[in-house]
Structures are given as structure tokens and as C-alpha cells.
Design an enzyme around this catalytic site. Sequence first.
Site, short mmCIF file in Angstrom:
data_model
loop_
_atom_site.label_atom_id
_atom_site.label_comp_id
_atom_site.label_asym_id
_atom_site.label_seq_id
_atom_site.Cartn_x
_atom_site.Cartn_y
_atom_site.Cartn_z
N ASP A 201 0.86 -1.17 0.00
CA ASP A 201 0.00 0.00 0.00
C ASP A 201 0.91 1.23 0.00
O ASP A 201 1.71 1.42 0.92
CB ASP A 201 -0.91 -0.02 1.24
CG ASP A 201 -1.97 1.07 1.17
OD1 ASP A 201 -1.70 2.13 0.56
OD2 ASP A 201 -3.07 0.86 1.72
N LYS A 227 -3.88 12.14 -1.11
CA LYS A 227 -2.83 12.54 -0.16
C LYS A 227 -1.76 13.31 -0.92
O LYS A 227 -2.01 14.42 -1.37
CB LYS A 227 -2.31 11.31 0.58
CG LYS A 227 -3.39 10.72 1.49
CD LYS A 227 -3.03 9.38 2.08
CE LYS A 227 -4.18 8.90 2.98
NZ LYS A 227 -4.10 7.48 3.31
C1 LIG Z 1 -5.27 6.85 3.62
C2 LIG Z 1 -5.14 5.37 3.57
C3 LIG Z 1 -6.17 4.58 3.06
C4 LIG Z 1 -7.45 5.22 2.65
O1 LIG Z 1 -8.37 4.34 2.13
P1 LIG Z 1 -9.72 4.91 1.49
O2 LIG Z 1 -10.34 3.74 0.89
O3 LIG Z 1 -9.34 6.00 0.55
O4 LIG Z 1 -10.53 5.51 2.59
C5 LIG Z 1 -5.96 3.21 2.98
N1 LIG Z 1 -4.80 2.66 3.40
C6 LIG Z 1 -3.80 3.40 3.90
C7 LIG Z 1 -2.54 2.76 4.34
C8 LIG Z 1 -3.94 4.78 4.01
O5 LIG Z 1 -2.96 5.52 4.53
#
Ligand SMILES: *Cc1c(COP(=O)(O)O)cnc(C)c1O
Length: 418
Positions: A201, A227
Site C-alpha cells: 500500500d 494525499k
Molecule cells: C489513507 C489510507 C487509506 C485510505 O483508504 P480509502 O479507501 O481511501 O478511505 C488506505 N490505506 C492506507 C494505508 C492509508 O494511509
Amino acid sequence: MIASRQEALALDRDDPLAHLRERFELPDGVVYLDGNSLGALPRATPACLEEVVKREWGQGLIGSWNEAGWAQLPARIGDKIATLVGANPGELVVADSTSVNVYKALSAALVMALAKRPQRRRILSERHNFPTDLYIAESLARQYGCELVLADVPEQIPEMLEQGGIAVMMLTHVNYRTGRLHDMAALNRQARREGVLTLWDLAHSAGAVPVDLNGDDADFAVGCGYKYLNGGPGAPAFVWVHGRHADTCRQPLSGWFGHAEPFAFTPSYAPAPGSSRFLCGTPAVLAMAALECGVDTVLAAGGMHGLRRKSLALTRLFIELVEAHCGEHGLELVTPRDEALRGSQVCLAYADNAYPVMQALIAHGVVGDFRAPDILRFGFTPLYTRYVDVWDAVQELARVLDSGSWRQARYHRKGAVT
Ligand SMILES: *Cc1c(COP(=O)(O)O)cnc(C)c1O
């Protein structure tokens, strides 16, 4: 380290990336250190959206799927993001949210792993991973009769890989609460030796730190658009799959946009070749248009290495200034000092009072965020954060702590989003 605001301003004058800040609409009097949660608004975005709404949608109507290239947006923006994360053209697509992409990619990886070695039924991740990733993994573990095993600290991961039984390793490259950065190359090497598939991720990495998905031999990756990519609140996310799996893996959300011939309207599903099979339904064109403007601001930096250099200079300066100006208040540095292990944020633990301290800071124009239970989190987006912002933020933090102004009741009330 610097000893005055003047010296911070001098660092900004010498900064080769300083001009990039002009690409953003930032409110006066605000030091914005939360681009790791919601990137700032690019100046180009409103006019671009107006064009897409008024001309492409208003005048072009349905013809814009072809004439304005709407149908190609997931791949076109995907190719731009690919250049930031070491992916090749055609390997990465923009779609859905990060959570949904975790679901699709982790499921695809599990199906592949279980077909090859059905006795291995573990998904390896970290207890302190971002919760949505763990929630999705829990759900898939239930669905496939697997078990989610969690490392308590990153240092445990190599031994857990060695112990065996792991089908897929799913990690977030930069941890959201600590800013700690994994050694992707080393972990992938070990995973490959053990026959474990990897899913990364990149929510806090894409546009923030250099990533080399192919060079570091990852299998799958997902990432976030709102982000460091500045795509706007709830922007579409992305998903990448290594070329060696792209034509064979299956993802579970087999919607028509991932079909080989969506407009043949055949009753049975046949996946598109390559990463396009990770699309599901109709792309959110307005949101994609905003995301493309955001990605373009990162591309304007001319490569991740200059951004990385500045990001490390900003976080290094912040850490040094906090220690020099707030040293007696018992803040604990949670982010690694070792720059090889640091993303683009700095986190400070402050026992029971991190929440009101952050609220007081925000009230004085320094916007970071609070992460439960005790973290003051400061994100440094090198595209628009100045050295003088670092100086001003630390001076304000020192004032809030020295004066105890955070003790006022109004700083203790909680909103729905923190
Ligand atoms: C910000 C973030 C998300 C966000 O997920 P959404 O489906 O956009 O709400 C997921 N995983 C990580 C590690 C993040 O930092």
C-alpha cells in the site's frame, strides 16, 4: 540547524523547488502540514473542472467518452502515476478507492497463492497497519478460510516470513502513525525466496518518497489519490500489478469496465488483458479530472529524487527544531531518526494530551492532525511546504506547550473526523 526565521527564509530562497508552491491555492496565515491526509488544492484544478463540466459534459454530452478521452482516463492517469512509483506504462490503473483496491489486489494475490500452495493459508501484515487494510484482509481471510497474522513491530516481519505458511505479505510502505518506511527491496527479496506474494500500500509513498515497484520486484500495489497526489477529497485511488501476473490474475469485482470488450455486451465475463482487468464500473470522470491536475503538480517537480531530498531536509529540520525549542515538554519522537527509514512525516507522541495540543495548534493556524491514541502528526509535502513553515510551526508548538493554552475546554471537543 538554523537559529532564526531569517535563516529559514534564506533556505527557501535557495530551494530549487520553491517555485512549485505557486501551483497551489493555500490560505494565507496557515501552515499546512496535513498534505499526507488531504493534499492542497492545485491552482489548475478549478478551471480544469469547469472545462470538463461545461464543455466536455455540457456541450460534448455522451460523445465525450470518445472525443474527450473519458474512457482512457484510468489508464492515462495511471501511466502518469506509474512514472512516480517505478511502474511501466500500461501496468497501473486509476480506479475506485484504496480500500476497494486492497480488496481486489489482495483477493487476486490470494487466489494465485492458494492455487499454487493450498496448504499455506496465512496473510501477513502489521498490527499497526492502517485499519482499513486490516479490515479488508480480515474479510478476505474469512472468505478464503485463511488466517491474518500480524507482526507487532516491523522487525518481526523477516522471522515471520521464515516461519512459513504465508501466502501473501501485505504491508503499507510508509506507516501512517509513525512515518516509518519499510525496505521494500529487502522484504520483497525475502518474500520471493520464501515463495510469498507481496502487496504494497503506497498511500503515504506515492508522490512523497521514491518507489521502484519493478526494480524492487513487488507483485501488487495500491495507492491513494488524495494525499501526496493532491487529487481532492475522496479522489480515485490506483492499483498496480506486475507484468508477470497481469494477464493471468483474477480480481473478484468483475465489472464491465474490466471486461475485454465492455461494449460487446456479452452475457459472460472475460477479463481485459493486463491491468485494465482491475477496473470495475464506470470511472468517476469529474474526480479523475481533478486527480490528473493533482498528479501533474507532482510531475512538475521533474522526478522524485529532488522531492525526496527536500522532504528529508524539512523533516530533519523539524525534528531538530522541536528538540531545541520544545525539549522540556516530554514529547516523544515516534518517527525514525534514520533517514533510510523515514517517510515524509514526523510524529510526536504526547501521552494523554496530543488531541487538545493539536486542536490548539490548528486554532493558531498550524494544521497537522491527531492519530489515536497519542500522536501529533505533521506531514511535509515538499511541493508546497517551505522551510519557514517548519520554523513557524515549531515556534507555535513551543508557545502552545509553554503557555498551556491547550488546557482550555474548547480544545478538548472532538469532531467526527480527527
Ligand atoms: C489513507 C489510507 C487509506 C485510505 O483508504 P480509502 O479507501 O481511501 O478511505 C488506505 N490505506 C492506507 C494505508 C492509508 O494511509
